[in-house]
Design a protein around this motif. Structure first.
Motif, PDB file in Angstrom:
ATOM      1  N   UNK A  32       0.783  -1.150   0.106  1.00 31.96           N
ATOM      2  CA  UNK A  32       0.036   0.001  -0.002  1.00 31.96           C
ATOM      3  C   UNK A  32       0.850   1.309   0.127  1.00 31.96           C
ATOM      4  N   UNK A  33       2.073   1.166   0.108  1.00 33.22           N
ATOM      5  CA  UNK A  33       3.116   2.348   0.133  1.00 33.22           C
ATOM      6  C   UNK A  33       4.455   1.683  -0.331  1.00 33.22           C
ATOM      7  N   UNK A  34       5.300   2.750  -0.506  1.00 33.46           N
ATOM      8  CA  UNK A  34       6.655   2.317  -1.172  1.00 33.46           C
ATOM      9  C   UNK A  34       7.312   1.947   0.229  1.00 33.46           C
ATOM     10  N   UNK A  81      13.403   9.597  -2.336  1.00 28.91           N
ATOM     11  CA  UNK A  81      13.332  10.320  -0.949  1.00 28.91           C
ATOM     12  C   UNK A  81      12.449   9.566  -0.247  1.00 28.91           C
ATOM     13  N   UNK A  82      12.987   9.331   1.179  1.00 29.06           N
ATOM     14  CA  UNK A  82      12.073   8.571   1.970  1.00 29.06           C
ATOM     15  C   UNK A  82      12.400   6.998   1.916  1.00 29.06           C
ATOM     16  N   UNK A  83      13.529   6.614   1.460  1.00 24.29           N
ATOM     17  CA  UNK A  83      13.994   5.423   1.176  1.00 24.29           C
ATOM     18  C   UNK A  83      15.422   5.321   1.589  1.00 24.29           C
ATOM     19  N   UNK A 117      14.980  -9.412   8.593  1.00 21.32           N
ATOM     20  CA  UNK A 117      13.866  -8.534   8.445  1.00 21.32           C
ATOM     21  C   UNK A 117      14.287  -7.269   8.524  1.00 21.32           C
ATOM     22  N   UNK A 118      15.585  -6.862   8.386  1.00 20.61           N
ATOM     23  CA  UNK A 118      15.898  -5.443   8.598  1.00 20.61           C
ATOM     24  C   UNK A 118      15.581  -4.644   7.523  1.00 20.61           C
ATOM     25  N   UNK A 119      15.080  -5.311   6.296  1.00 17.22           N
ATOM     26  CA  UNK A 119      14.822  -4.363   5.038  1.00 17.22           C
ATOM     27  C   UNK A 119      13.536  -5.056   4.670  1.00 17.22           C
ATOM     28  N   UNK A 120      12.562  -3.726   4.037  1.00 16.91           N
ATOM     29  CA  UNK A 120      11.377  -4.215   3.430  1.00 16.91           C
ATOM     30  C   UNK A 120      11.635  -4.974   2.010  1.00 16.91           C
ATOM     31  N   UNK A 121      12.612  -4.651   1.264  1.00 13.24           N
ATOM     32  CA  UNK A 121      12.893  -5.258  -0.174  1.00 13.24           C
ATOM     33  C   UNK A 121      14.360  -5.532  -0.096  1.00 13.24           C
TER      34      UNK A 121
END
Length: 131
Positions: A32-34, A81-83, A117-121
Motif C-alpha cells: 500500500x506504500x513504497x 526520497x524517504x527510502x 527482516x531489517x529491510x522491506x525489500x
C-alpha cells in the motif's frame, strides 16, 4: 576516470530502465506504500578492460567493489526520497536462482540465501559485467 564513471552510471541506469520497462512487472496487492528500507546486495562485478580501470580509478584498481558500493549508495539515495538504502557485497555462493510463476510462465528470480527482516525489500544484483 570520467569515461569509466559515465559507463558505470549508464550501466546502472540501463539495468534499472530495462527492469522497469519489462512487461513482467507484478505488484503485490498487499503493498500500500513504497518501502522505507531497501537492502541492495551485489556480487563481484566483472571488469572487461582492467587497463581502463587502472587508468581511470587507480586507487580502486584492486578494490573496485568498494568504489561500486559507494557509488550505488550515493546514486540510489539521490534518486529517491524517504527510502534508506544499505548496500553490501556478497559471495555468489549466497545467491540462488529460483523459478517464479508470472503470467503463465516461469521466470528466473535471484534471491539471497539468508535474508533478515531489517529491510522491506532486497534488490539482488548478480553477474554484473562492465565493459
Amino acid at each position: 576516470m570520467r569515461k569509466l564513471k559515465l559507463v558505470l552510471a549508464m550501466a546502472i541506469a540501463c539495468a534499472f530502465l530495462v527492469g522497469c520497462a519489462a512487461p513482467r512487472a507484478v505488484i503485490d496487492d498487499s503493498w500500500t506504500s513504497k518501502p522505507t528500507k531497501v537492502k541492495v546486495v551485489f556480487t563481484e562485478p566483472i571488469i572487461a578492460n582492467l587497463d581502463d580501470l587502472q587508468d581511470d580509478l587507480p586507487d580502486y584498481y584492486n578494490k573496485f567493489s568498494e568504489w561500486y558500493k559507494t557509488e550505488l549508495e550515493n546514486n540510489l539515495g539521490e534518486q529517491t526520497s524517504g527510502v534508506r538504502y544499505s548496500v553490501q557485497k556478497i559471495s555468489s555462493d549466497n545467491i540462488r536462482i529460483n523459478p517464479a510463476p508470472l503470467n503463465n510462465e516461469n521466470i528466473k528470480v535471484p534471491s539471497v540465501t539468508e535474508m533478515s527482516n531489517s529491510a522491506d525489500i532486497y534488490l539482488v544484483l548478480d553477474d554484473i559485467w562492465i565493459g
